[in-house]
Design a protein around this motif. Structure first.
Motif, mmCIF file in Angstrom:
data_model
loop_
_atom_site.group_PDB
_atom_site.id
_atom_site.type_symbol
_atom_site.label_atom_id
_atom_site.label_comp_id
_atom_site.label_asym_id
_atom_site.label_seq_id
_atom_site.Cartn_x
_atom_site.Cartn_y
_atom_site.Cartn_z
ATOM 1 N N THR A 219 -36.596 -3.994 44.420
ATOM 2 C CA THR A 219 -36.311 -5.414 44.338
ATOM 3 C C THR A 219 -35.088 -5.517 43.573
ATOM 4 N N ARG A 220 -34.641 -6.648 43.348
ATOM 5 C CA ARG A 220 -33.191 -6.762 42.681
ATOM 6 C C ARG A 220 -33.316 -7.980 41.740
ATOM 7 N N PHE A 221 -32.590 -7.847 40.792
ATOM 8 C CA PHE A 221 -32.338 -9.104 39.819
ATOM 9 C C PHE A 221 -31.105 -9.322 39.678
ATOM 10 N N LEU A 342 -45.878 -5.855 45.607
ATOM 11 C CA LEU A 342 -45.128 -7.172 45.442
ATOM 12 C C LEU A 342 -45.773 -8.216 44.379
ATOM 13 N N ARG A 343 -47.094 -7.819 44.030
ATOM 14 C CA ARG A 343 -47.646 -8.776 42.848
ATOM 15 C C ARG A 343 -47.113 -8.100 41.575
ATOM 16 N N THR A 344 -46.856 -6.923 41.463
ATOM 17 C CA THR A 344 -45.950 -6.396 40.354
ATOM 18 C C THR A 344 -44.779 -7.084 40.295
ATOM 19 N N ILE A 345 -44.132 -7.060 41.265
ATOM 20 C CA ILE A 345 -42.648 -7.588 41.325
ATOM 21 C C ILE A 345 -42.784 -9.194 40.988
ATOM 22 N N ALA A 346 -43.538 -9.972 41.414
ATOM 23 C CA ALA A 346 -43.741 -11.462 40.901
ATOM 24 C C ALA A 346 -44.034 -11.511 39.577
ATOM 25 N N LEU A 388 -50.565 -10.403 35.078
ATOM 26 C CA LEU A 388 -50.226 -10.484 36.161
ATOM 27 C C LEU A 388 -50.519 -11.957 36.520
ATOM 28 N N ILE A 389 -49.629 -12.357 37.677
ATOM 29 C CA ILE A 389 -49.776 -13.690 38.246
ATOM 30 C C ILE A 389 -50.148 -13.499 39.445
ATOM 31 N N ASP A 390 -50.863 -14.677 40.218
ATOM 32 C CA ASP A 390 -51.170 -14.578 41.510
ATOM 33 C C ASP A 390 -50.419 -15.866 42.134
ATOM 34 N N VAL A 391 -49.962 -15.486 43.244
ATOM 35 C CA VAL A 391 -49.204 -16.626 44.014
ATOM 36 C C VAL A 391 -49.763 -16.577 45.454
ATOM 37 N N GLU A 392 -49.588 -17.725 46.145
ATOM 38 C CA GLU A 392 -50.021 -17.928 47.334
ATOM 39 C C GLU A 392 -49.346 -17.110 48.409
#
Length: 433
Positions: A219-221, A342-346, A388-392
């Motif tokens: 990923t990129r920041f 992707l959940r880790t990145i989010a 952790l966060i959950d996204v749709e």
């Protein structure tokens, strides 16, 4: 030597001892009883609350005097705990007035904050800017640093909230990142052979993929350097980005992170230049006994998306699959694993300082990413639901398709072993489903 400095020196020496053990004894040597026991003892000592307690035997904090005067061997009373807890967090009441507000203010529960404060206290309090002592408690120093990471607020705003100068907020934020990335980087460590067996079993139970040791992604920041934060025009703003490669398991725990690459590099180029790749191809990692699937020896491997090359130790999706085929089912298992990355990145980008362009020097921005990644694993270890966060739609965090991919066919990109491994895995996933 002052007690604070002595405590900090002991903490630093023990941290460096762990690093020395890691260098002297590679991961495959942990299978032996003596080395394995030594490694686990040191890691447990560094990561548990008793570490902070042992260092706190020095009289470094007046606010703990009441607890220290309790009769030897007596159990702490509820009143003792309340007094100690109140004294440790009382200075932050203006910023976080109650335990529930800690999750929004510092992105962790108050109990985790207390634990972390006790662990870092000797290191946070031992060193001030030359000639300008800060005279702040470890709680306030930690609070200022965490507030910067958790909210992404400017140093001017943080200074107003905590009643300190802007230079103090900068120092506290950078000091926290330096302490975490220097003394506690072992909180992100590639698992030992024994630990990888547990990782693989969890993944196989979810996907049917045997001997899989995690999923890799990039990923990129964004980074923005302003020449004058108050008067900067568009011409005075320098945009840049940092590429970060991570490996995670099925709990979204970070097993490896490599940051600092310029964001214009693609995944394949980044991978090939990392020590992780060199260690795997040199058989220093992922070197356990293979499992046999349909007559094919399956070595340990990682899962990746289509932005990566197919390698004997790196399984990527099939291209142009037939609906209902074993290849399609393999791709579905691959996508399921990809969600954990992707959940880790989010979750990392949910840290306020990382979810918008980082207004810091490139090197400092890398340190912020490293500190947030370490804290991510700490929260998981503490079973703190702030981690952790959950996204749709996790695909919003999938950046692989935005960057150039090597235009090579499977025949000239991979060895025959990699293709055979992937086909055997596709058959196993079909049997699993």
């Amino acid at each position: 030597m002052e007690s604070k400095k002595l405590a900090a020196l002991l903490s630093s020496l023990v941290s460096e001892l762990l690093v020395l053990v890691l260098l002297l004894f590679p991961s495959d040597s942990y299978n032996s009883n003596s080395h394995g026991i030594l490694f686990r003892i040191i890691r447990h000592y560094l990561s548990c609350q008793e570490h902070a307690t042992s260092l706190s035997l020095f009289p470094i904090s007046k606010k703990r005097k009441r607890t220290q005067l309790r009769e030897a061997g007596s159990e702490p009373t509820h009143e003792d705990r309340d007094v100690e807890r109140g004294s440790r967090l009382g200075e932050l009441s203006r910023v976080a007035p109650n335990p529930d507000s800690f999750k929004t203010t510092f992105r962790m529960r108050s109990s985790t904050f207390e634990w972390l404060s006790g662990l870092l206290e000797p290191l946070l309090e031992c060193r001030d800017p030359i000639g300008t002592p800060i005279n702040l408690s470890s709680e306030l120093r930690l609070g200022i640093g965490l507030f910067r990471l958790a909210t992404g607020s400017s140093y001017i705003e943080i200074a107003g909230r905590f009643g300190v100068t802007e230079s103090v907020t900068r120092f506290c934020a950078k000091q926290l990142c330096r302490v975490l990335c220097t003394n506690f980087r072992f909180w992100i460590a590639f698992p030992t052979s024994t630990e990888l067996e547990l990782v693989s079993k969890d993944i196989e139970g979810l996907t049917g993929l045997p001997n899989c040791c995690g999923v890799i992604d990039c990923t990129r920041f964004n980074v923005v350097k302003r020449n004058d934060c108050k008067l900067a025009s568009d011409d005075e703003v320098q945009d840049d980005s940092i590429a970060v490669q991570i490996v995670v398991d099925s709990s979204s725990r970070i097993l490896s992170i490599i940051a600092g690459f310029r964001g214009d590099k693609n995944e394949s180029r980044i991978l090939k230049s990392t020590t992780l790749c060199h260690d795997i191809e040199g058989r220093r990692l992922l070197n356990a006994t293979p499992v046999i699937v349909n007559g094919v020896a399956i070595d340990q491997y990682l899962i990746a998306d289509g932005g990566y090359p197919l390698l004997p130790w790196l399984m990527v999706p099939f291209v142009d699959v037939v609906p209902g085929s074993s290849e399609e089912k393999f791709n579905a298992a691959n996508n399921l694993m990809h969600v954990f990355a992707l959940r880790t990145i989010a979750s990392l980008k949910n840290w306020g300082v990382l979810n918008k362009p980082i207004e810091e020097e490139f090197k400092t921005a890398v340190a912020f990413i490293g500190a947030c990644s370490i804290l991510h694993n700490v929260l998981l270890m503490r079973e703190d639901d702030s981690a952790l966060i959950d996204v749709e739609d996790y695909s919003l965090y999938d950046q692989g398709s935005q960057f150039y991919k090597d235009a090579m066919t499977e025949e000239n990109l991979t060895e025959k072993k990699a293709s055979d491994t992937r086909r055997a895995l596709a058959t196993r996933v079909t049997e699993f489903s």
